[in-house]
Scaffold this motif. Structure first.
Motif, PDB file in Angstrom:
ATOM      1  N   THR A 127       2.519   1.631  -3.569  1.00 21.29           N
ATOM      2  CA  THR A 127       1.564   2.072  -4.589  1.00 21.29           C
ATOM      3  C   THR A 127       1.176   3.533  -4.371  1.00 21.29           C
ATOM      4  N   SER A 128       1.158   3.997  -3.123  1.00 18.14           N
ATOM      5  CA  SER A 128       0.867   5.418  -2.874  1.00 18.14           C
ATOM      6  C   SER A 128       2.028   6.302  -3.324  1.00 18.14           C
ATOM      7  N   LEU A 172      -3.062  -5.586  -6.491  1.00 12.94           N
ATOM      8  CA  LEU A 172      -3.833  -6.431  -7.395  1.00 12.94           C
ATOM      9  C   LEU A 172      -4.588  -7.538  -6.671  1.00 12.94           C
ATOM     10  N   GLU A 182       0.833  -1.206   0.000  1.00 17.97           N
ATOM     11  CA  GLU A 182       0.000   0.000   0.000  1.00 17.97           C
ATOM     12  C   GLU A 182       0.870   1.260   0.000  1.00 17.97           C
ATOM     13  N   ASP A 228      -0.208   4.246 -12.536  1.00 14.71           N
ATOM     14  CA  ASP A 228      -0.523   2.855 -12.857  1.00 14.71           C
ATOM     15  C   ASP A 228       0.086   1.898 -11.828  1.00 14.71           C
ATOM     16  N   SER A 229      -0.063   2.267 -10.563  1.00 18.43           N
ATOM     17  CA  SER A 229       0.389   1.444  -9.445  1.00 18.43           C
ATOM     18  C   SER A 229      -0.825   1.072  -8.616  1.00 18.43           C
ATOM     19  N   GLN A 230      -0.927  -0.209  -8.271  1.00 22.37           N
ATOM     20  CA  GLN A 230      -2.097  -0.659  -7.516  1.00 22.37           C
ATOM     21  C   GLN A 230      -1.856  -2.008  -6.864  1.00 22.37           C
ATOM     22  N   PHE A 249       1.114  -6.771  -6.351  1.00 23.27           N
ATOM     23  CA  PHE A 249       0.897  -5.357  -6.634  1.00 23.27           C
ATOM     24  C   PHE A 249       1.711  -4.934  -7.843  1.00 23.27           C
TER      25      PHE A 249
END
Length: 154
Positions: A22-23, A32, A19, A28-30, A53
């Motif tokens: 991705t922040s 998954l 988390e 295009d970061s997440q 991720f």
């Protein structure tokens, strides 16, 4: 489909780290997928086992494997930064709770090593004028976070 995925071993912070990463990279970061331990273990049933991720389109997996293994500088994630602003932003976010090192390297709060590299760095270090390249190298060796203007001025 991506053929090779970087797999990161955490004690018990895999989901938190995914988390956070991705922040930091946004866009295009997440996260998954989150897989949880079942009754068969070895982790606590229902606790996070593996988090899949994506950072800037690159897939990663993070495992909560326990405290047996720690990250070392023997492996790092190198980030190609468009400009000084991107270097500054990523450096500030990734060093929060972590530590600065030399030549654009840092360790984040989880102990993972990163190289935050401006795109122009290889060009400056391989300038056709050997004296310019040497001055850029000497300047870089004295830096923690890379300062593009200082390298250009060298």
């Amino acid at each position: 489909m991506q053929k090779i995925t970087t797999f990161l071993w955490f004690d018990d912070q895999a989901e938190e780290a995914a988390e956070f990463y991705t922040s930091v990279f946004g866009g295009d970061s997440q996260v998954l997928d989150v897989q949880r331990y079942g009754e068969a273990g070895p982790g606590e049933p229902g606790s996070v086992m593996v988090v899949s991720f994506e950072l800037a389109g690159q897939k990663f997996a993070a495992l909560n494997g326990g405290p047996q293994f720690k990250f070392t500088e023997a492996i790092s994630l190198s980030v190609d930064c468009e400009d000084q602003a991107e270097v500054d932003t990523l450096w500030a976010k990734l060093t929060e709770g972590g530590e600065e090192s030399q030549c654009g390297w840092l360790k984040d709060r989880y102990g993972l090593s990163w190289q935050i590299t401006p795109r122009i760095l290889p060009e400056l270090l391989s300038d056709p004028d050997p004296a310019k390249a040497e001055r850029a190298m000497k300047a870089m060796l004295g830096m923690q976070k890379i300062d593009v203007q200082a390298l250009k001025d060298a």
